[in-house]
Write a protein that holds these residues in place. Structure first.
Motif, mmCIF file in Angstrom:
data_model
loop_
_atom_site.group_PDB
_atom_site.id
_atom_site.type_symbol
_atom_site.label_atom_id
_atom_site.label_comp_id
_atom_site.label_asym_id
_atom_site.label_seq_id
_atom_site.Cartn_x
_atom_site.Cartn_y
_atom_site.Cartn_z
ATOM 1 N N SER A 18 -4.339 47.810 0.611
ATOM 2 C CA SER A 18 -4.213 46.352 0.746
ATOM 3 C C SER A 18 -3.241 45.998 1.867
ATOM 4 C CB SER A 18 -3.738 45.727 -0.571
ATOM 5 O OG SER A 18 -2.455 46.215 -0.912
ATOM 6 N N THR A 19 -3.389 44.799 2.377
ATOM 7 C CA THR A 19 -2.493 44.280 3.410
ATOM 8 C C THR A 19 -1.466 43.351 2.757
ATOM 9 O OG1 THR A 19 -3.855 42.330 3.843
ATOM 10 C CG2 THR A 19 -4.423 44.353 5.041
ATOM 11 N N PRO A 20 -0.409 42.988 3.489
ATOM 12 C CA PRO A 20 0.619 42.101 2.902
ATOM 13 C C PRO A 20 0.083 40.755 2.445
ATOM 14 C CG PRO A 20 1.459 43.187 4.862
ATOM 15 C CD PRO A 20 -0.001 43.517 4.798
ATOM 16 N N THR A 21 -1.045 40.314 2.999
ATOM 17 C CA THR A 21 -1.593 39.004 2.629
ATOM 18 C C THR A 21 -2.588 39.088 1.470
ATOM 19 O OG1 THR A 21 -3.390 39.221 4.252
ATOM 20 C CG2 THR A 21 -1.339 38.165 4.989
ATOM 21 N N GLN A 22 -2.844 40.292 0.959
ATOM 22 C CA GLN A 22 -3.808 40.467 -0.127
ATOM 23 C C GLN A 22 -3.106 40.673 -1.464
ATOM 24 O OE1 GLN A 22 -6.017 43.818 1.602
ATOM 25 N NE2 GLN A 22 -7.825 42.486 1.722
ATOM 26 N N ILE A 23 -3.748 40.191 -2.510
ATOM 27 C CA ILE A 23 -3.292 40.451 -3.871
ATOM 28 C C ILE A 23 -4.191 41.520 -4.471
ATOM 29 C CG2 ILE A 23 -2.996 39.460 -6.179
ATOM 30 C CD1 ILE A 23 -2.560 36.743 -4.828
#
Length: 234
Positions: free
Chosen positions: A155-160
């Motif tokens: 996951s990326t920092p903007t994903q939950i």
């Protein structure tokens, strides 16, 4: 005494290291090629010693074919599921099945990949990295490894990220971690199964996923793919 005899020239067949096999109710057959496989027959006078030698050459040739078929027979002792094909990579040491109507494509930094013909986000891909570890459990228990992978690797920092299921399997002495999770972005969500395993000095990752909106319809189909991943000794 005049008899009909055959002279046999034999070279062991070369079997492809990567196989793409369809569903079958029987064990699949390897497509093999041979540099030399010539049989010529003629009516001539021959001794019993020559006849015995020719029979021995024929038996040796049959033995060579059997030896090359054996790994595939063992691998596919169980039937390939209906509507799936099998991808087998003897060189890199792994195999799995995928839906038979998917097509192969190039996925960056991955060793193999297949996708739905119309829905490109619905796909499976496999990659591997070198490792000194011998077993996936050397990375830690599944309860620690999976959350770390999903949060920091997938996951990326903007994903939950949300993990729904985790399963550990032992198949023929080899351990696998398989887990289901969803990654939610502001404008898009994807759902996936991932199977990870270690063998042959490599850390293998198979990911099969789809758009979350389609997940309920395809989940069971894609779970077959995730559960089918196997390590092969190389």
């Amino acid at each position: 005494m005049a008899v009909s005899s055959c002279s046999l020239s034999w070279t062991s067949p070369c079997v492809s290291h990567k196989l793409n096999l369809p569903h079958s109710n029987h064990l699949p057959r390897i497509t093999s090629t041979s540099h030399s496989n010539n049989v010529s027959c003629a009516t001539e006078t021959t001794s019993s010693e020559e006849s015995h030698s020719q029979r021995r050459l024929l038996l040796l040739g049959i033995g060579a074919i059997t030896a090359n078929l054996q790994p595939t027979r063992l691998l596919f002792a169980e039937e390939i599921p209906d509507r799936y094909r099998a991808f087998v990579d003897y060189s890199d040491g792994y195999s799995y099945v995928y839906p038979s109507d998917w097509k192969e494509f190039d996925f960056r930094a991955h060793d193999s990949a297949f996708k739905d013909r119309y829905l490109q986000l619905q796909n499976v891909r496999v990659r591997f990295l070198p490792t000194e570890k011998k077993d996936i459990r050397d990375m830690g228990p599944i309860e620690e490894v999976v959350p770390n992978l999903v949060k920091h690797k997938y996951s990326t920092p903007t994903q939950i990220s949300t993990i729904y299921d985790m399963q550990e399997k032992n198949i023929d002495g080899k351990h696998y971690y398989t887990f289901e999770y969803v990654l939610t972005s502001p404008n898009f969500s994807s759902a996936s199964f991932t199977t990870v395993a270690i063998g042959n000095g490599r850390y293998y990752t198979l990911i099969v996923g789809a758009n979350e909106r389609r997940w309920k319809r395809v989940r069971n189909q894609l779970k077959v793919v995730a559960d089918s991943f196997r390590l092969l000794d190389i």
